[in-house]
Write a protein that holds these residues in place. Structure first.
Motif, PDB file in Angstrom:
ATOM      1  N   PRO A   1      -0.391 -17.636   1.893  1.00 34.78           N
ATOM      2  CA  PRO A   1       0.286 -18.869   1.484  1.00 34.78           C
ATOM      3  C   PRO A   1       0.904 -19.671   2.620  1.00 34.78           C
ATOM      4  O   PRO A   1       1.047 -20.893   2.493  1.00 34.78           O
ATOM      5  CB  PRO A   1       1.373 -18.391   0.518  1.00 34.78           C
ATOM      6  CG  PRO A   1       1.312 -16.920   0.467  1.00 34.78           C
ATOM      7  CD  PRO A   1       0.151 -16.439   1.250  1.00 34.78           C
ATOM      8  N   SER A   2       1.239 -19.030   3.746  1.00 31.71           N
ATOM      9  CA  SER A   2       1.861 -19.795   4.834  1.00 31.71           C
ATOM     10  C   SER A   2       0.866 -20.777   5.465  1.00 31.71           C
ATOM     11  O   SER A   2       1.259 -21.654   6.229  1.00 31.71           O
ATOM     12  CB  SER A   2       2.411 -18.864   5.920  1.00 31.71           C
ATOM     13  OG  SER A   2       1.355 -18.153   6.526  1.00 31.71           O
TER      14      SER A   2
ATOM     15  N   VAL B   1       4.780 -14.271  -0.835  1.00 36.55           N
ATOM     16  CA  VAL B   1       4.410 -13.054  -0.108  1.00 36.55           C
ATOM     17  C   VAL B   1       3.492 -13.455   1.045  1.00 36.55           C
ATOM     18  O   VAL B   1       2.458 -14.094   0.833  1.00 36.55           O
ATOM     19  CB  VAL B   1       3.695 -12.045  -1.039  1.00 36.55           C
ATOM     20  CG1 VAL B   1       3.431 -10.733  -0.306  1.00 36.55           C
ATOM     21  CG2 VAL B   1       4.514 -11.787  -2.292  1.00 36.55           C
ATOM     22  N   THR B   2       3.889 -13.089   2.265  1.00 36.46           N
ATOM     23  CA  THR B   2       3.152 -13.521   3.460  1.00 36.46           C
ATOM     24  C   THR B   2       2.884 -12.336   4.379  1.00 36.46           C
ATOM     25  O   THR B   2       3.622 -11.353   4.360  1.00 36.46           O
ATOM     26  CB  THR B   2       3.973 -14.593   4.228  1.00 36.46           C
ATOM     27  OG1 THR B   2       3.324 -14.890   5.453  1.00 36.46           O
ATOM     28  CG2 THR B   2       5.387 -14.126   4.539  1.00 36.46           C
ATOM     29  N   ASN B   3       1.846 -12.474   5.205  1.00 36.71           N
ATOM     30  CA  ASN B   3       1.601 -11.414   6.197  1.00 36.71           C
ATOM     31  C   ASN B   3       2.481 -11.590   7.438  1.00 36.71           C
ATOM     32  O   ASN B   3       2.482 -10.741   8.322  1.00 36.71           O
ATOM     33  CB  ASN B   3       0.118 -11.335   6.577  1.00 36.71           C
ATOM     34  CG  ASN B   3      -0.420 -12.635   7.160  1.00 36.71           C
ATOM     35  OD1 ASN B   3       0.282 -13.376   7.841  1.00 36.71           O
ATOM     36  ND2 ASN B   3      -1.694 -12.914   6.885  1.00 36.71           N
ATOM     37  N   GLY B   4       3.213 -12.685   7.533  1.00 37.89           N
ATOM     38  CA  GLY B   4       4.190 -12.875   8.606  1.00 37.89           C
ATOM     39  C   GLY B   4       3.628 -13.454   9.889  1.00 37.89           C
ATOM     40  O   GLY B   4       4.382 -13.717  10.829  1.00 37.89           O
TER      41      GLY B   4
ATOM     42  N   VAL C   1       7.729 -10.353   3.380  1.00 41.73           N
ATOM     43  CA  VAL C   1       6.818 -10.177   4.517  1.00 41.73           C
ATOM     44  C   VAL C   1       6.199  -8.783   4.440  1.00 41.73           C
ATOM     45  O   VAL C   1       6.907  -7.777   4.378  1.00 41.73           O
ATOM     46  CB  VAL C   1       7.574 -10.341   5.858  1.00 41.73           C
ATOM     47  CG1 VAL C   1       6.594 -10.394   7.020  1.00 41.73           C
ATOM     48  CG2 VAL C   1       8.457 -11.585   5.858  1.00 41.73           C
ATOM     49  N   SER C   2       4.878  -8.747   4.449  1.00 45.13           N
ATOM     50  CA  SER C   2       4.186  -7.458   4.286  1.00 45.13           C
ATOM     51  C   SER C   2       4.089  -6.707   5.605  1.00 45.13           C
ATOM     52  O   SER C   2       3.883  -7.288   6.660  1.00 45.13           O
ATOM     53  CB  SER C   2       2.768  -7.688   3.769  1.00 45.13           C
ATOM     54  OG  SER C   2       2.804  -8.453   2.591  1.00 45.13           O
ATOM     55  N   VAL C   3       4.207  -5.378   5.496  1.00 43.92           N
ATOM     56  CA  VAL C   3       3.938  -4.501   6.639  1.00 43.92           C
ATOM     57  C   VAL C   3       3.383  -3.201   6.056  1.00 43.92           C
ATOM     58  O   VAL C   3       3.772  -2.790   4.968  1.00 43.92           O
ATOM     59  CB  VAL C   3       5.213  -4.249   7.492  1.00 43.92           C
ATOM     60  CG1 VAL C   3       6.354  -3.656   6.680  1.00 43.92           C
ATOM     61  CG2 VAL C   3       4.905  -3.380   8.703  1.00 43.92           C
ATOM     62  N   TRP C   4       2.471  -2.580   6.775  1.00 41.54           N
ATOM     63  CA  TRP C   4       1.829  -1.378   6.238  1.00 41.54           C
ATOM     64  C   TRP C   4       2.124  -0.118   7.047  1.00 41.54           C
ATOM     65  O   TRP C   4       1.575   0.937   6.757  1.00 41.54           O
ATOM     66  CB  TRP C   4       0.309  -1.584   6.144  1.00 41.54           C
ATOM     67  CG  TRP C   4      -0.107  -2.450   4.983  1.00 41.54           C
ATOM     68  CD1 TRP C   4       0.689  -3.251   4.220  1.00 41.54           C
ATOM     69  CD2 TRP C   4      -1.434  -2.603   4.442  1.00 41.54           C
ATOM     70  NE1 TRP C   4      -0.050  -3.892   3.251  1.00 41.54           N
ATOM     71  CE2 TRP C   4      -1.364  -3.523   3.373  1.00 41.54           C
ATOM     72  CE3 TRP C   4      -2.676  -2.074   4.778  1.00 41.54           C
ATOM     73  CZ2 TRP C   4      -2.478  -3.901   2.619  1.00 41.54           C
ATOM     74  CZ3 TRP C   4      -3.789  -2.461   4.034  1.00 41.54           C
ATOM     75  CH2 TRP C   4      -3.690  -3.350   2.962  1.00 41.54           C
ATOM     76  N   GLY C   5       2.935  -0.245   8.091  1.00 39.22           N
ATOM     77  CA  GLY C   5       3.254   0.955   8.876  1.00 39.22           C
ATOM     78  C   GLY C   5       3.811   0.535  10.217  1.00 39.22           C
ATOM     79  O   GLY C   5       3.987  -0.659  10.496  1.00 39.22           O
ATOM     80  N   ASP C   6       4.080   1.535  11.066  1.00 38.33           N
ATOM     81  CA  ASP C   6       4.595   1.217  12.396  1.00 38.33           C
ATOM     82  C   ASP C   6       3.475   0.542  13.208  1.00 38.33           C
ATOM     83  O   ASP C   6       2.333   0.471  12.751  1.00 38.33           O
ATOM     84  CB  ASP C   6       5.117   2.478  13.085  1.00 38.33           C
ATOM     85  CG  ASP C   6       6.341   2.159  13.949  1.00 38.33           C
ATOM     86  OD1 ASP C   6       6.504   0.981  14.338  1.00 38.33           O
ATOM     87  OD2 ASP C   6       7.122   3.080  14.238  1.00 38.33           O
TER      88      ASP C   6
END
Ligand SMILES: C[S@@+](CC[C@H](N)C(=O)[O-])C[C@H]1O[C@@H](n2cnc3c(N)ncnc32)[C@H](O)[C@@H]1O
Length: 376
Positions: A85-86, A104-107, A123-128
């Motif tokens: 969406p951004s 909801v954005t991937n940032g 903001v989505s994140v899936w891990g370090d």
């Protein structure tokens, strides 16, 4: 009702309840703002089902008409997804100016402050960094680092941390970085829809993840916008003996033929809900797709609704009602439907009342945790 009145003699519960009732009921939909995305996350439900084939309308009038129609229908809350969406800030602003909403954005691209002040941004994140780069950045782009940079010191940002059973050891570091960045944190659970297996295989269970989430809540109670209770319901896929699935999920497109039988089964559902594809004309079965196996759907927001629409079984005791009311409150708070600055002050007390008092029974069968031990 008299039971609720009795529970509400507790001033803290009364405060939450009054805040919610002052805001009023939510009539939600979900929309994909665009079919386009600037990354391809591995096992993303959107691209797995090629939902990007439903192209977003080019004409601004079509978009505006869609918002008009939804407003006229009584919709007052929109979850905005995609695609990314951004990439369409002008349309994002149009939604923000007219509805309660959540994006909801991937940032990767910063949603500006000007014109978007106070917008709830997930903001989505899936891990370090290493895991996130592998799973979302095609092994090249450190998407997490870019998100941290873009939202440094930005209290609009709520990280939506999609956890995996085999990466439980990363949770402490990821949450610490998000909190140090001046943001808030919520959690999500990865559904391994493309059968990658190993550390990301949801079949190993999220028992250890839940215990780690509890530890993070204890450490940062003022920053975490998911309760231990909600996390455990999502991970266990169980609510008062009811199993999570198409028969019980409450956020289904109400006029989609595939849901017709389900909506007659007597279980609660949200009568306003529709999940719109990017063309804003066609809808899909539910938030997560048309074909998605509900057994690998741990979509947190849909589980929030599952809890919220099942008030009745939560009335048996004050603790259970507290679990329900705090779920409702966290939903309103995360989406800035109640005053955000005042509401986050209540987080420590919300967590104090909803964290398990003792070790308690394992969320998932013991054999799942044994399987997990193999992965770690
Ligand atoms: C499809 S994305 C669209 C919004 C935006 N492009 C983003 O990356 O956040 C919506 C959300 O679904 C989550 N998601 C996608 N596939 C998933 C999966 N297989 N399991 C769990 N969450 C998933 C993403 O992490 C994101 O939070």
């Amino acid at each position: 009702m008299s039971t609720i009145r009795q529970y509400l003699e507790d001033p803290f519960l009364r405060l939450l309840y009054e805040d919610i009732t002052a805001a009023g009921p939510i009539r939600p939909i979900q929309m994909d703002l665009t079919h386009a995305c600037n990354i391809r996350c591995q096992g993303c439900y959107f691209f797995s089902e090629e939902l990007d084939r439903h192209k977003a309308p080019k004409e601004e009038e079509v978009f505006d008409r869609f918002l008009d129609q939804e407003e006229a229908r009584g919709t007052n809350f929109i979850t905005v997804l995609g695609g990314e969406p951004s990439l369409m800030p002008e349309r994002l602003k149009k939604v923000y100016d007219r509805f309660w909403m959540l994006v909801v954005t991937n940032g990767l691209r910063r949603i500006p402050q000007e014109g978007f002040e106070g917008m709830p941004i997930v903001v989505s994140v899936w891990g370090d960094h290493e895991t996130d780069t592998r799973l979302r950045g095609n092994g090249k782009v450190d998407v997490f680092a870019r998100g941290l940079e873009n939202y440094r010191g930005d209290s609009r940002a709520l990280w939506y941390y999609t956890t995996t059973p085999g990466n439980v050891h990363e949770i402490e570091s990821v949450v610490g970085q998000c909190v140090d960045n001046g943001n808030y944190v919520g959690f999500n659970f990865y559904g391994d829809i493309s059968h990658r297996g190993g550390s990301v295989d949801h079949r190993h269970g999220f028992g250890a993840v839940c215990r780690e989430i509890d530890r993070m809540i204890e450490r940062y109670p003022e920053r975490i916008l998911l309760s231990s209770y909600v996390a455990r319901v999502v991970a266990a896929g169980e609510l008062y003996g009811d199993r999570w699935g198409h028969d019980s999920c409450c956020t289904l497109t109400v006029d989609h033929p595939v849901n017709a039988e389900r909506l007659k089964n007597g279980r609660p559902y949200n009568p306003n809900f529709r999940a719109f594809n990017p063309d804003l004309t066609t809808t899909r079965r539910c938030c997560a797709g048309d074909e998605r196996d509900c057994g690998n759907c741990f979509e947190c927001w849909a589980h929030f609704s599952w809890i919220i629409l099942n008030l009745e079984p939560h009335l048996a005791s004050k603790q259970e009602f507290t679990n329900w009311l705090t779920t409702m409150y966290l939903f309103y708070l995360s989406n800035h439907i109640v005053d955000f600055a005042a509401g986050v002050e209540l987080l420590p007390e919300i967590h104090r009342r909803t964290l398990p008092q003792s070790e308690g029974p394992a969320v998932l069968p013991a054999e799942m945790d044994e399987l997990l031990a193999d992965v770690l």
